[in-house]
Scaffold this active site. Structure first.
Site, short mmCIF file in Angstrom:
data_model
loop_
_atom_site.label_atom_id
_atom_site.label_comp_id
_atom_site.label_asym_id
_atom_site.label_seq_id
_atom_site.Cartn_x
_atom_site.Cartn_y
_atom_site.Cartn_z
N ASP A 1 0.70 -1.02 -0.10
CA ASP A 1 -0.10 0.09 0.00
C ASP A 1 0.93 1.32 -0.14
O ASP A 1 1.99 1.14 -0.48
CB ASP A 1 -0.85 0.03 1.17
CG ASP A 1 -2.30 0.69 1.27
OD1 ASP A 1 -2.38 1.91 1.25
OD2 ASP A 1 -3.25 -0.13 0.92
N HIS B 1 -3.77 6.21 3.55
CA HIS B 1 -4.41 4.88 3.05
C HIS B 1 -3.94 3.50 3.67
O HIS B 1 -4.88 2.65 4.16
CB HIS B 1 -4.33 4.74 1.75
CG HIS B 1 -5.23 4.22 1.11
ND1 HIS B 1 -4.61 2.69 0.51
CD2 HIS B 1 -6.56 3.97 0.45
CE1 HIS B 1 -5.91 1.96 -0.09
NE2 HIS B 1 -6.89 2.91 -0.01
N SER C 1 -10.78 -0.55 -1.57
CA SER C 1 -9.72 -0.54 -0.69
C SER C 1 -9.99 -1.17 0.82
O SER C 1 -9.21 -1.71 1.61
CB SER C 1 -9.26 0.67 -0.51
OG SER C 1 -8.22 1.20 -1.47
#
Lengths: 145, 602
Positions: free
Chosen positions: B81, B118, B354
């Site tokens: 990620d 994220h 996600s």
């Protein structure tokens, strides 16, 4: 991209009701080989859209696939498959290459910043023990989802 | 909701059948202040710091597994990620050796900036700790975590891809206890034209495929590993880069006839079999409005909506009230120093596929910990068998269009839930359905199936040379008679089509048993697809469990006979939207050839 004055009603016709008026309507078009210099990387044609050098492909050069508009940026990596008995560390040392990754018979060598990558690839491909090579790149557009 | 608290001894009693267990509701064990609001773990209709709650029961169903102490112990999950705050107070206890920061070239993995949020959110959905008195918890709160900030700009090299996807450079002990058995990839691309899947012209595809196959099939003494990948967020609108207008969004005023702009089979990585692709559903138990869908979706998991008017996902956030999701516009009630999160270490606005992918990754870690002897193939079988039918009455999507003869016709572009010839239920929105952890663990613990030997057949080329009538349901058709006997896990095709408007094309594959799988929905956002399809690859799980022997039929239908209008939103402030036109093809397309191969078992 082409810009045309097209009566919008004619375009959408029966698709959905819109007010009949003349508006500027654009049409997206893919990149063509007319858009820039055509170069070949790993056997595939791209248009060179941004480069540090006008003449040679170097690390950071930005290319676009003529057929699909896919953008890539060259990373300066050369992915090399070596013959199975070749030790990548010794191979790199003997040939003054910057080895950044090795696993089994796959090695990745990093070119210096302003080295012409086609020339670099050709030099490495000629070395004894090299089975095949590919120039490394990053496909643009990867995003968190 | 009828909640019964039952003693553990009763719960695990062998006399309880799976059905009986499925009918009992168990509370989530307490111990984390935010867990009561984590609807994705236990949906009670709570608002999760948004304006309203969802529908009770639409969740991962982890309660019993967690109560039994089955929480991912011994399984490490790799989070590929952006930066991950691996020292976050709710992640640090699960951190394992092996993380790598490609930006600093060190094992000290951390966000590169306050907005590099994220990866921390994704990691928390997988494995934030349980019962520690802070925050919420992950689906697999005792799984190990390693992270790689591969998707950070500048880090997306081939060497870094290999390093982060399990192909550690020589010198790392790949069979070590902490070597990941699950890899989470909450990233992808938006495609404006079909891509070719050709090793000759894109050798990196072969490099990546071989890597994922090796990691999947050979690690952990042959039990292997699983790559989980997000399907994408391109159903309603998609990003689009125009050489003159720049980067923005495109969408259709008519909601694109209710069809997805992005089909999951446009993204090459989602078609390679080794990635287990997850779509997203929301707290109402419906497909998240943004979720990309298609026949290569394997399962669905919570991704939520946006956390303002309806719930998103509550998870770990980059620490501090000026970092992570806290400064985002339209903060929700959790952000900015809530009594349950005074230090702003959590977010209630994580969403997207996600978020769905790490829910699945966490679930797989729990399943593997319930029975460490399971192979990667067993785990896939368990998920396909136990995932539950969600939004059961969804009618699918029918496309109505005026054909080339001027008649209004209808094409069923997305089917309602179907049951294939082997008894597996499938929907292009949800794959085999919503992951049900407790049901999966129940099957995993007593798993005794012998699935047989895994087989990947060679591709077989079929020449078609069939014209595709413009805007007409008759389409082009080609058949292939397969004489190999095997049980199908997935079918992969590549097509070669001459066409100047690939957006119009629907592609469907029909099995010898008569099951139809729409492998490419029509009206995708392939606005630049005027060069047809060259070795464009698609994958379907729709035929799971069916027999491969017999006649397979490929159909290609052109669903548009007119130009179409759409909108480009330049996204930059002050710039008006731009009216765009997409041209219909002026000549009929041609299905030149296609190839097919099977992944399955003998």
């Amino acid at each position: 991209m082409k810009s045309k004055l097209i009566p919008l009603l004619a375009i959408v016709g029966s698709l959905y009701a819109v007010q009949a008026s003349a508006q500027t309507v654009h049409e997206a078009t893919p990149v063509t080989s007319d858009s820039g210099v055509t170069v070949n990387v790993n056997g595939k044609d791209y248009v060179l859209v941004a480069a540090k050098s006008d003449k040679e492909l170097v690390t950071g050069a930005a290319l676009v696939d003529i057929k699909t508009d896919e953008a890539i940026v060259l990373t300066g990596e050369l992915v090399v498959e070596l013959e199975s008995l070749i030790d990548a560390q010794e191979f790199a040392q003997a040939n003054q290459l910057n080895l950044i990754y090795v696993r089994g018979n796959r090695a990745i060598f990093q070119a210096d910043a302003n080295v012409a990558l086609h020339t670099f690839e050709a030099q490495v491909a000629r070395l004894n023990g090299v089975v095949n090579t590919q120039i490394g790149f990053n496909l643009e557009g990867l995003e968190a989802e | 909701m009828n909640i019964k608290i039952t003693k553990l001894a009763l719960v695990v009693a062998a006399s309880l059948s799976a059905n009986a267990m499925a009918n009992i509701e168990y509370p989530l064990m307490p111990g984390d202040p935010l867990v009561d609001q984590q609807w994705h773990l236990k949906n009670t209709g709570q608002a999760a710091f948004s304006d309203r709650g969802g529908k009770a029961g639409e969740d991962m169903n982890v309660s019993l597994s967690h109560a039994m102490g089955i929480m991912g112990t011994g399984v490490t999950v790799a989070v590929i990620d952006g930066g991950v705050e691996i020292k976050h107070p709710d992640l640090i206890d699960n951190a394992r050796p092996g993380s790598w920061n490609f930006t600093t070239n060190s094992p000290d993995l951390a966000p590169g900036s306050p907005t590099d949020r994220h990866g921390t959110a994704v990691a928390g959905i997988v494995a934030s700790s349980a019962f520690n008195g802070i925050g919420g918890r992950g689906v697999a709160p005792r799984a190990g975590l390693v992270g790689f900030n591969y998707i950070v700009s500048g880090n997306q090299t081939i060497a870094n891809w290999l390093q982060s996807h399990g192909m550690y450079s020589d010198g790392f002990a790949k069979q070590s206890f902490d070597y990941p058995r699950v890899f989470n990839q909450s990233y992808g691309r938006t495609l404006s034209a079909p891509r070719s899947y050709d090793y000759e012209e894109s050798p990196w595809l072969q490099t990546f495929d071989e890597a994922q196959e090796e990691v999947t099939r050979t690690t952990h003494g042959g039990r292997g590993a699983i790559f989980v990948k997000s399907a994408g967020n391109g159903y309603e609108r998609q990003t689009f880069t125009d050489s003159e207008l720049g980067r923005g969004y495109l969408w259709f005023d008519n909601a694109n006839h209710g069809l997805p702009l992005q089909n999951v089979n446009l993204e090459r990585a989602d078609t390679n079999f080794w990635n287990l692709v997850a779509s997203a559903y929301n707290a109402d138990g419906e497909l998240s409005s943004y979720s990309t869908v298609g026949s290569s979706v394997f399962v669905s998991a919570p991704g939520g909506q946006y956390g303002t008017s309806s719930p998103a996902i509550i998870t770990t956030d980059v620490s501090g009230c000026e970092a992570g999701y806290n400064p985002l516009w339209l903060r929700n009630d959790l952000h900015g120093g809530h009594p349950l999160d005074p230090n702003c270490d959590y977010s209630a606005r994580s969403n997207g596929t996600s978020a769905a992918a790490p829910n699945v990754a966490g679930a797989i870690a729990v399943i593997m910990s319930a029975n460490p002897a399971l192979s990667w193939l067993d785990v896939r079988n368990i998920l396909a068998t136990t995932s539950r039918r969600i939004d059961a009455d969804h009618p699918g999507v029918a496309l109505s269009f005026k054909d080339s003869e001027g008649k209004q016709v209808s094409y069923q572009a997305i089917d309602k839930w179907q049951t294939n010839a082997a008894g597996y239920q499938f929907h292009n929105f949800f794959g085999f359905g919503a992951v049900d952890v407790d049901a999966a663990v129940n099957l995993a613990r007593f798993y005794d199936k012998n699935l047989g030997e895994f087989v990947k057949t060679d591709r077989v080329l079929v020449t078609a040379d069939a014209e595709i009538p413009d805007g007409h349901l008759s389409g082009a058709q080609s058949t292939f008679n397969n004489d190999q006997e095997l049980t199908v896990d997935a079918v992969q095709i590549r097509v070669n089509i001459d066409h100047t408007s690939t957006r119009d094309l629907a592609i469907e594959l029909i099995s010898p048993s008569g099951t139809r799988s729409v492998v490419m929905t029509p009206r995708t956002g392939t606005i630049l697809g005027n060069s047809g399809m060259q070795n464009t690859q698609m994958l379907t799980h729709h035929f799971y469990g069916e027999q491969a022997k017999g006649e397979w039929t490929l159909r290609v239908i052109d669903t548009a006979s007119e130009d179409e209008a759409y909108i480009f939103d330049p996204r930059t402030s002050g710039e008006p939207n731009v009216n765009m036109v997409h041209r219909n093809n002026t000549e009929n397309g041609v299905l030149k050839s296609w190839d097919i191969r099977f992944f399955g078992r003998k």
